[in-house]
Design an enzyme around this catalytic site. Structure first.
Site, PDB file in Angstrom:
ATOM      1  N   GLU A   1    -132.092 -32.586 -19.626  1.00  0.00           N
ATOM      2  CA  GLU A   1    -133.152 -33.615 -19.614  1.00  0.00           C
ATOM      3  C   GLU A   1    -133.950 -33.503 -18.302  1.00  0.00           C
ATOM      4  OE1 GLU A   1    -133.526 -36.579 -17.896  1.00  0.00           O
ATOM      5  OE2 GLU A   1    -131.676 -36.832 -16.772  1.00  0.00           O
ATOM      6  N   THR A   2    -135.211 -33.787 -18.398  1.00  0.00           N
ATOM      7  CA  THR A   2    -136.112 -33.500 -17.286  1.00  0.00           C
ATOM      8  C   THR A   2    -136.401 -34.709 -16.392  1.00  0.00           C
ATOM      9  OG1 THR A   2    -137.983 -33.920 -18.758  1.00  0.00           O
ATOM     10  CG2 THR A   2    -137.225 -31.638 -18.554  1.00  0.00           C
TER      11      THR A   2
ATOM     12  N   THR B   1    -134.406 -46.396 -33.938  1.00  0.00           N
ATOM     13  CA  THR B   1    -134.792 -44.982 -33.926  1.00  0.00           C
ATOM     14  C   THR B   1    -136.178 -44.787 -34.522  1.00  0.00           C
ATOM     15  OG1 THR B   1    -132.462 -44.398 -34.193  1.00  0.00           O
ATOM     16  CG2 THR B   1    -134.072 -42.667 -34.603  1.00  0.00           C
TER      17      THR B   1
ATOM     18  N   THR C   1    -129.676 -44.001 -10.794  1.00  0.00           N
ATOM     19  CA  THR C   1    -130.318 -44.046 -12.112  1.00  0.00           C
ATOM     20  C   THR C   1    -129.393 -44.800 -13.054  1.00  0.00           C
ATOM     21  OG1 THR C   1    -129.291 -42.053 -13.023  1.00  0.00           O
ATOM     22  CG2 THR C   1    -131.201 -41.728 -11.596  1.00  0.00           C
ATOM     23  N   CYS C   2    -129.780 -44.890 -14.326  1.00  0.00           N
ATOM     24  CA  CYS C   2    -128.924 -45.625 -15.260  1.00  0.00           C
ATOM     25  C   CYS C   2    -127.602 -44.903 -15.497  1.00  0.00           C
ATOM     26  CB  CYS C   2    -129.654 -45.860 -16.572  1.00  0.00           C
ATOM     27  SG  CYS C   2    -130.233 -44.360 -17.375  1.00  0.00           S
ATOM     28  N   ASN C   3    -127.559 -43.616 -15.237  1.00  0.00           N
ATOM     29  CA  ASN C   3    -126.346 -42.851 -15.523  1.00  0.00           C
ATOM     30  C   ASN C   3    -125.616 -42.343 -14.289  1.00  0.00           C
ATOM     31  OD1 ASN C   3    -126.228 -43.005 -18.316  1.00  0.00           O
ATOM     32  ND2 ASN C   3    -127.771 -41.427 -18.545  1.00  0.00           N
ATOM     33  N   ARG C   4    -126.166 -42.563 -13.098  1.00  0.00           N
ATOM     34  CA  ARG C   4    -125.469 -42.085 -11.915  1.00  0.00           C
ATOM     35  C   ARG C   4    -125.902 -42.876 -10.680  1.00  0.00           C
ATOM     36  NH1 ARG C   4    -125.054 -36.987 -11.456  1.00  0.00           N
ATOM     37  NH2 ARG C   4    -125.807 -36.563 -13.536  1.00  0.00           N
TER      38      ARG C   4
END
EC number: 1.2.1.70
Length: 457
Positions: free
Chosen positions: A114-115, A193, A49-52
């Site tokens: 987060e889901t 935002t 994923t983008c974070n792992r």
């Protein structure tokens, strides 16, 4: 057998490395099969994923499994392992299992609880299953992990409270409006935002998005992403009059929406106007507070709500950690039971072979038996076999869960003289392994070990 989780995430690796060492979720089949071909790796799943980026492998040897998993990463990304090894974490056996459970329920995510990660883990597992690189162990482990992730979402509130400004604005809106259906959102400015907030409101059911910006071209660009309507800033009052929700995020150095503009826009309307001011400096005159049917929230209001929600999620995380331990215990119980499956299979096959030989002998000695009489005899002799095996099968499962399981299972094999059947099964597994992977030598899972993740089949 050993389970190894090897990878990095947003806490251990910079974004430059995460970008460089990422797998495409749409094209995992080939990398999965190359990973499966590595020595000592028997099952595998890749989560990217983008974070792992994490490799989960089942290996018959810890050291070899770790080594070849790293070699796979070197080959896939053309990087010397010295470049990425300092950022890697490696978790083995019980730590790897707990890590997967922790990841799938969002405890290891950048945003606690987060889901999205649940769906990503599920898709990664399905891709591995489709590529034919999962087996008994990972089919059970990942199915249990995904089921647990769903249970966490339904039984706890860890993912229920907004922890971003944009979602917090949507949550506030939900408290004011029973539904966003039929509502019109006015987005003032083109801040990231603000746009994200408008997108969430649109996704939540808002029918129409009007975009106002200092330059009409920019307004048109943003409106195009919502299928919305772009207008010049000169139509501010008219646009507020149409809106139910105003999201303001300009970079203006002073007030953009004064109290006079709001008074002129709302007139004597009976329905409420929800104003969200995300800008700093603020876009909306604070004097708007106190007007009838007008509700103004600024960035501090939203940030305070976010901080409160983060604390609530942290409290819920304690419940989730308890669920992780519960699931880990269940998986260990399953592993213990799994170890006796080959024994039960061997015993049943041996018993049914005896029953078949006996029936053939009866038919030779009583050639005048009718087909009906043969069917009746087969049914009842098989019933005898099943009834005789029922208690031993139950007892061997119970013994597998005790501290003396190794000795008990060896005794079971000896008592029923199952050595020949188990050896035949081992050869069949080796042939199957060679046919699947092309490896010249396929390891057969070693029997049972205390305090390790291991199986007999």
């Amino acid at each position: 057998m050993h389970i190894i989780a090897l990878g990095f995430n947003h806490k251990t690796a910079p974004v430059e490395l995460r970008e460089r060492m990422a797998f495409s979720a749409e094209d995992l089949t080939a990398p999965l099969q190359r990973l499966r071909q590595q020595k000592s790796i028997l099952e595998c799943v890749i989560i990217s994923t983008c974070n792992r980026m994490e490799l989960y492998v089942v290996s018959d040897q810890l050291h070899t499994g770790r080594y070849y998993a790293k070699s796979f990463l070197e080959g896939e990304f053309g990087l010397d392992r010295n470049r990425f090894e300092p950022h890697l974490y490696i978790k083995e056996d019980e730590h790897a299992i707990r890590h997967l459970f922790t990841v799938v329920c969002g405890l290891d995510s950048m945003v606690l609880g987060e889901t999205q990660i649940l769906g990503q883990v599920k898709q990664s597992f399905l891709a591995a299953q489709e590529a034919g690189v999962t087996g008994t162990l990972f089919n059970q482990l990942f199915k249990q992990a995904v089921t647990m992730g769903k249970r966490v979402q339904s039984e706890t509130e860890i993912g229920q409270n907004a922890v971003s400004v944009s979602y917090a604005a949507v949550e506030l809106g939900k408290k004011m409006f029973s539904t966003f259906t039929g509502k019109t959102v006015l987005l003032l400015g083109a801040g990231e935002t603000g746009e994200l907030t408008a997108r969430h409101l649109r996704d939540a059911g808002a029918d129409k998005v009007i975009v106002l910006n200092r330059t009409l071209e920019k307004a048109e660009e943003v409106a195009g992403r919502f299928d919305g309507e772009a207008r010049p800033l000169s139509l501010l009052v008219e646009s507020i009059r149409e809106a139910d929700i105003v999201v303001s995020s300009t970079g203006a150095p002073s007030t953009v929406i004064g109290r006079d503009a709001v008074e002129e826009a709302v007139g004597k309307r009976a329905f409420p106007l929800f104003l969200i001011d995300i800008a700093v400096p603020r876009d909306i005159d604070p004097k708007v507070h106190g007007m009838d049917n007008v509700f103004l929230f600024d960035i501090d209001d939203l940030q305070g709500m976010v901080e409160t929600n983060i604390q609530l999620r942290a409290q819920e995380a304690e419940k989730v950690r308890a669920m992780v331990e519960e699931e880990y215990g269940l998986f260990q119980e399953w592993l213990q039971t799994l170890g006796v499956v080959p024994l039960i299979t061997a015993l049943r096959e041996k018993a049914l072979a005896i029953q078949e030989e006996t029936m053939n002998s009866i038919e030779r000695k009583l050639p005048d038996l009718t087909e009906r009489e043969k069917r009746v005899l087969r049914k009842h002799t098989k019933s005898i076999v099943n009834q005789l095996l029922r208690d031993p099968m139950v007892r061997v499962k119970e013994l597998a869960a005790t501290s003396d399981r190794d000795e008990a299972l060896d005794m079971f094999v000896h008592l029923f003289a199952l050595e020949e059947q188990l050896e035949e099964r081992r050869k069949q597994e080796q042939e199957k392994e060679r046919a699947t992977t092309g490896k010249s030598e396929a390891p057969f899972p070693q029997p049972v070990f205390a305090n390790q993740v291991s199986i007999r089949s």
